[in-house]
Design a protein around this motif. Structure first.
Motif, PDB file in Angstrom:
ATOM      1  N   ALA A 169       0.832  -1.212   0.000  1.00 56.41           N
ATOM      2  CA  ALA A 169       0.000   0.000   0.000  1.00 56.41           C
ATOM      3  C   ALA A 169       0.862   1.256   0.000  1.00 56.41           C
ATOM      4  CB  ALA A 169      -0.923   0.005   1.223  1.00 56.41           C
ATOM      5  N   CYS A 170       0.290   2.332  -0.510  1.00 55.62           N
ATOM      6  CA  CYS A 170       0.979   3.619  -0.515  1.00 55.62           C
ATOM      7  C   CYS A 170      -0.047   4.740  -0.399  1.00 55.62           C
ATOM      8  CB  CYS A 170       1.804   3.795  -1.792  1.00 55.62           C
ATOM      9  SG  CYS A 170       0.804   4.077  -3.287  1.00 55.62           S
ATOM     10  N   ALA A 171       0.443   5.926  -0.121  1.00 56.33           N
ATOM     11  CA  ALA A 171      -0.374   7.134  -0.164  1.00 56.33           C
ATOM     12  C   ALA A 171       0.124   7.986  -1.322  1.00 56.33           C
ATOM     13  CB  ALA A 171      -0.280   7.903   1.148  1.00 56.33           C
ATOM     14  N   VAL A 172      -0.783   8.459  -2.141  1.00 55.89           N
ATOM     15  CA  VAL A 172      -0.442   9.329  -3.268  1.00 55.89           C
ATOM     16  C   VAL A 172      -0.836  10.751  -2.907  1.00 55.89           C
ATOM     17  CG1 VAL A 172      -0.824   9.826  -5.703  1.00 55.89           C
ATOM     18  CG2 VAL A 172      -0.770   7.446  -4.921  1.00 55.89           C
ATOM     19  N   HIS A 173       0.145  11.642  -2.926  1.00 54.41           N
ATOM     20  CA  HIS A 173      -0.066  13.046  -2.588  1.00 54.41           C
ATOM     21  C   HIS A 173      -0.188  13.859  -3.878  1.00 54.41           C
ATOM     22  CE1 HIS A 173       1.476  12.707   1.721  1.00 54.41           C
ATOM     23  NE2 HIS A 173       1.784  11.529   1.190  1.00 54.41           N
ATOM     24  N   PHE A 174      -1.258  14.630  -3.997  1.00 48.54           N
ATOM     25  CA  PHE A 174      -1.445  15.522  -5.142  1.00 48.54           C
ATOM     26  C   PHE A 174      -1.215  16.963  -4.720  1.00 48.54           C
ATOM     27  CE2 PHE A 174      -4.289  11.926  -6.148  1.00 48.54           C
ATOM     28  CZ  PHE A 174      -3.784  11.581  -7.395  1.00 48.54           C
ATOM     29  N   ALA A 175      -0.672  17.752  -5.637  1.00 52.92           N
ATOM     30  CA  ALA A 175      -0.522  19.193  -5.427  1.00 52.92           C
ATOM     31  C   ALA A 175      -1.652  19.897  -6.173  1.00 52.92           C
ATOM     32  CB  ALA A 175       0.823  19.671  -5.933  1.00 52.92           C
ATOM     33  N   VAL A 176      -2.531  20.554  -5.437  1.00 55.89           N
ATOM     34  CA  VAL A 176      -3.680  21.227  -6.050  1.00 55.89           C
ATOM     35  C   VAL A 176      -3.356  22.706  -6.190  1.00 55.89           C
ATOM     36  CG1 VAL A 176      -6.137  21.723  -5.850  1.00 55.89           C
ATOM     37  CG2 VAL A 176      -5.224  19.558  -4.970  1.00 55.89           C
ATOM     38  N   PRO A 177      -3.332  23.232  -7.412  1.00 56.60           N
ATOM     39  CA  PRO A 177      -3.024  24.655  -7.580  1.00 56.60           C
ATOM     40  C   PRO A 177      -4.084  25.533  -6.946  1.00 56.60           C
ATOM     41  CG  PRO A 177      -3.746  23.679  -9.656  1.00 56.60           C
ATOM     42  CD  PRO A 177      -3.572  22.548  -8.699  1.00 56.60           C
ATOM     43  N   ALA A 178      -3.690  26.740  -6.592  1.00 57.41           N
ATOM     44  CA  ALA A 178      -4.578  27.645  -5.861  1.00 57.41           C
ATOM     45  C   ALA A 178      -5.906  27.858  -6.579  1.00 57.41           C
ATOM     46  CB  ALA A 178      -3.876  28.982  -5.631  1.00 57.41           C
ATOM     47  N   GLU A 179      -5.876  27.935  -7.918  1.00 53.08           N
ATOM     48  CA  GLU A 179      -7.097  28.230  -8.657  1.00 53.08           C
ATOM     49  C   GLU A 179      -8.095  27.063  -8.673  1.00 53.08           C
ATOM     50  OE1 GLU A 179      -3.936  27.005 -11.737  1.00 53.08           O
ATOM     51  OE2 GLU A 179      -4.066  28.175  -9.880  1.00 53.08           O
ATOM     52  N   TYR A 220     -11.840  21.464  -5.364  1.00 52.90           N
ATOM     53  CA  TYR A 220     -11.469  20.216  -4.691  1.00 52.90           C
ATOM     54  C   TYR A 220     -11.749  20.249  -3.192  1.00 52.90           C
ATOM     55  CZ  TYR A 220      -9.539  18.144  -8.871  1.00 52.90           C
ATOM     56  OH  TYR A 220      -9.413  17.579 -10.117  1.00 52.90           O
ATOM     57  N   ALA A 221     -12.419  21.288  -2.721  1.00 51.81           N
ATOM     58  CA  ALA A 221     -12.813  21.312  -1.312  1.00 51.81           C
ATOM     59  C   ALA A 221     -13.692  20.094  -1.022  1.00 51.81           C
ATOM     60  CB  ALA A 221     -13.564  22.604  -1.004  1.00 51.81           C
ATOM     61  N   PHE A 222     -13.484  19.472   0.136  1.00 53.86           N
ATOM     62  CA  PHE A 222     -14.182  18.224   0.430  1.00 53.86           C
ATOM     63  C   PHE A 222     -14.543  18.142   1.902  1.00 53.86           C
ATOM     64  CE2 PHE A 222      -9.738  17.499   1.354  1.00 53.86           C
ATOM     65  CZ  PHE A 222      -9.735  16.673   2.464  1.00 53.86           C
ATOM     66  N   ALA A 223     -15.436  17.222   2.207  1.00 50.87           N
ATOM     67  CA  ALA A 223     -15.776  16.894   3.586  1.00 50.87           C
ATOM     68  C   ALA A 223     -15.046  15.615   3.964  1.00 50.87           C
ATOM     69  CB  ALA A 223     -17.282  16.704   3.726  1.00 50.87           C
ATOM     70  N   PRO A 224     -14.575  15.486   5.199  1.00 39.56           N
ATOM     71  CA  PRO A 224     -13.900  14.260   5.613  1.00 39.56           C
ATOM     72  C   PRO A 224     -14.761  13.028   5.329  1.00 39.56           C
ATOM     73  CG  PRO A 224     -13.693  15.936   7.311  1.00 39.56           C
ATOM     74  CD  PRO A 224     -14.654  16.475   6.305  1.00 39.56           C
ATOM     75  N   GLY A 225     -14.174  12.035   4.651  1.00 38.89           N
ATOM     76  CA  GLY A 225     -14.894  10.828   4.279  1.00 38.89           C
ATOM     77  C   GLY A 225     -15.166  10.719   2.785  1.00 38.89           C
ATOM     78  N   GLN A 226     -15.020  11.814   2.048  1.00 39.86           N
ATOM     79  CA  GLN A 226     -15.296  11.772   0.616  1.00 39.86           C
ATOM     80  C   GLN A 226     -14.155  11.104  -0.160  1.00 39.86           C
ATOM     81  OE1 GLN A 226     -16.541  16.021  -0.230  1.00 39.86           O
ATOM     82  NE2 GLN A 226     -18.357  14.950  -1.018  1.00 39.86           N
ATOM     83  N   HIS A 227     -14.390  10.882  -1.460  1.00 43.32           N
ATOM     84  CA  HIS A 227     -13.418  10.172  -2.280  1.00 43.32           C
ATOM     85  C   HIS A 227     -13.135  10.917  -3.583  1.00 43.32           C
ATOM     86  CE1 HIS A 227     -17.408   8.378  -3.530  1.00 43.32           C
ATOM     87  NE2 HIS A 227     -16.946   8.792  -4.692  1.00 43.32           N
ATOM     88  N   LEU A 228     -12.094  10.450  -4.280  1.00 41.66           N
ATOM     89  CA  LEU A 228     -11.719  10.958  -5.593  1.00 41.66           C
ATOM     90  C   LEU A 228     -11.812   9.823  -6.608  1.00 41.66           C
ATOM     91  CD1 LEU A 228      -8.454  12.931  -4.682  1.00 41.66           C
ATOM     92  CD2 LEU A 228     -10.744  13.904  -5.014  1.00 41.66           C
ATOM     93  N   THR A 229     -12.181  10.152  -7.824  1.00 41.48           N
ATOM     94  CA  THR A 229     -12.160   9.183  -8.919  1.00 41.48           C
ATOM     95  C   THR A 229     -11.023   9.538  -9.857  1.00 41.48           C
ATOM     96  OG1 THR A 229     -14.532   8.759  -8.795  1.00 41.48           O
ATOM     97  CG2 THR A 229     -13.447   8.228 -10.867  1.00 41.48           C
ATOM     98  N   LEU A 234      -5.700  20.838   2.543  1.00 45.80           N
ATOM     99  CA  LEU A 234      -5.951  21.391   1.210  1.00 45.80           C
ATOM    100  C   LEU A 234      -5.991  22.910   1.253  1.00 45.80           C
ATOM    101  CD1 LEU A 234      -6.787  20.962  -1.785  1.00 45.80           C
ATOM    102  CD2 LEU A 234      -9.159  20.976  -0.984  1.00 45.80           C
ATOM    103  N   ALA A 235      -6.714  23.459   2.209  1.00 43.68           N
ATOM    104  CA  ALA A 235      -6.876  24.910   2.278  1.00 43.68           C
ATOM    105  C   ALA A 235      -5.561  25.621   2.554  1.00 43.68           C
ATOM    106  CB  ALA A 235      -7.910  25.265   3.344  1.00 43.68           C
TER     107      ALA A 235
END
Length: 358
Positions: free
Chosen positions: A19-29, A34-43, A66-67
């Motif tokens: 297993a691994c964790a993948v970290h994404f860099a989300v640009p300011a714009e 991509y704001a989310f509530a704890p428990g949500q997912h990404l596709t 994220l913020a």
């Protein structure tokens, strides 16, 4: 409506041998999108010849990450012959760009500093990923709240986020109770040895979690079904038990569906769908491909991820006519009563159907 953007991989963090964790860099714009509530997912989606593959992974970071830093993280566990999980855990390198849908999902909880509650969580294997976001967010943002987590794995080497969970325990010793349950590694307590079963859940309910306000369950179908039944039998209101599945199995049970009309073999229902403000009418067979598959042929922007009735990405509101669903692991009873369905599991029952994607 959810949409995809290309996000850069900032880091690939090994967690266990599988297993691994993948970290994404989300640009300011894009941070608002991509704001989310704890428990949500990404596709995530990946081109595969003339087709594309999609997989859903839960977010295991917090909204504050994220913020404040534009940091967004998912947890991934390799599965045998898994196209996506094998690539993410074995080949992905920092700097790569991945098409990522904006956050979705209804599993989780609103977090507010004024909350004063006791939240109990049950997770197994990679089911820890959304639960970690929930636990961390509550502990950091709600100083009067407590969290109890029972987390099941085969051995200590299989525990995802082991050090991070230990750090949370050290940081919040009076507000965070952590129980590691190992099925293939004996421990000093019977409660912590074996699988998370009905007996263990009953002990938890009668002891550490007897004053729990909410329960969050995430893992395979067997765990979630057993836990939900044990909690409701123990007096927990059904509305206080929230769940998400990570693995259903090869042969999930099907819902009882009405028999197709006599003319089903020769005629089609006219299905009108509203998506992103645009309406289309599509002929859909009463049997065979689902409404979602029929819609995708002319509206490739229709939202979906797992196509297995688990993630809930393809939720739609039926506004006219009726449909039957093959299986459902994402919608709660009150959502079904309100007319929500999963398009990936839906088949028309009436000659005309109208639905609106959420």
């Amino acid at each position: 409506m959810s949409g995809f953007h290309s996000l850069a991989v900032a880091r690939v963090e090994p967690l266990t041998g599988q297993a691994c964790a993948v970290h994404f860099a989300v640009p300011a714009e894009l941070r608002d999108e991509y704001a989310f509530a704890p428990g949500q997912h990404l596709t995530l989606r990946l081109p595969a010849g003339d087709q594309e593959e999609r997989r859903t992974y839960s977010i295991c970071s917090t909204p504050a990450d994220l913020a404040e830093r534009g940091a967004l993280r998912i947890g991934v566990k390799r599965i045998p012959n898994g196209l996506f999980s094998g690539w993410l855990t074995g080949e992905l390198q920092p700097g790569a760009a991945i098409e990522v849908m904006t956050p979705a999902g209804r599993f989780g909880t609103p977090v507010a500093p004024a909350n004063e509650r006791h939240v109990c969580c049950l997770a197994a294997g990679s089911g820890i990923t959304p639960v970690l976001s929930i636990v961390t967010s509550i502990l950091r943002a709600e100083p009067a709240s407590r969290v109890t987590l029972m987390y099941g794995n085969r051995t200590s080497n299989d525990v995802m986020f082991l050090e991070e969970l230990a750090d949370l325990k050290n940081s919040y010793p009076s507000r965070f109770t952590l129980l590691h349950v190992l099925s293939a590694e004996p421990q000093l307590s019977d409660l912590l040895t074996g699988r998370i079963d009905e007996d263990k859940i009953t002990i938890l309910l009668d002891g550490l979690c007897k004053d729990a306000d909410e329960w969050y369950l995430c893992g395979p179908l067997g765990l979630v079904s057993t836990a939900r039944a044990a909690l409701v039998a123990g007096g927990v209101p059904a509305a206080a038990v929230h769940s998400e599945l990570f693995y259903v199995g090869d042969e999930p049970p099907e819902l009882a569906a009405p028999a197709p009309p006599e003319h089903a073999a020769t005629e089609r229902s006219q299905v009108t769908v509203t998506l992103s403000g645009r309406t289309s009418t599509i002929p859909v067979g009463y049997t065979g491909p689902s409404i979602l598959d029929a819609v995708l042929a002319s509206r490739p922007d229709a939202p979906y991820a797992c196509k297995g009735g688990v993630c809930g990405t393809c939720r739609a509101m039926v506004t006219a006519g009726s449909v039957s669903m093959t299986r459902n692991y994402a919608l709660e009873p009150e959502e079904l009563a309100a007319g929500l369905v999963l398009a990936c599991q839906s088949h028309p029952v009436t000659p005309e159907v109208s639905l609106r994607f959420q």
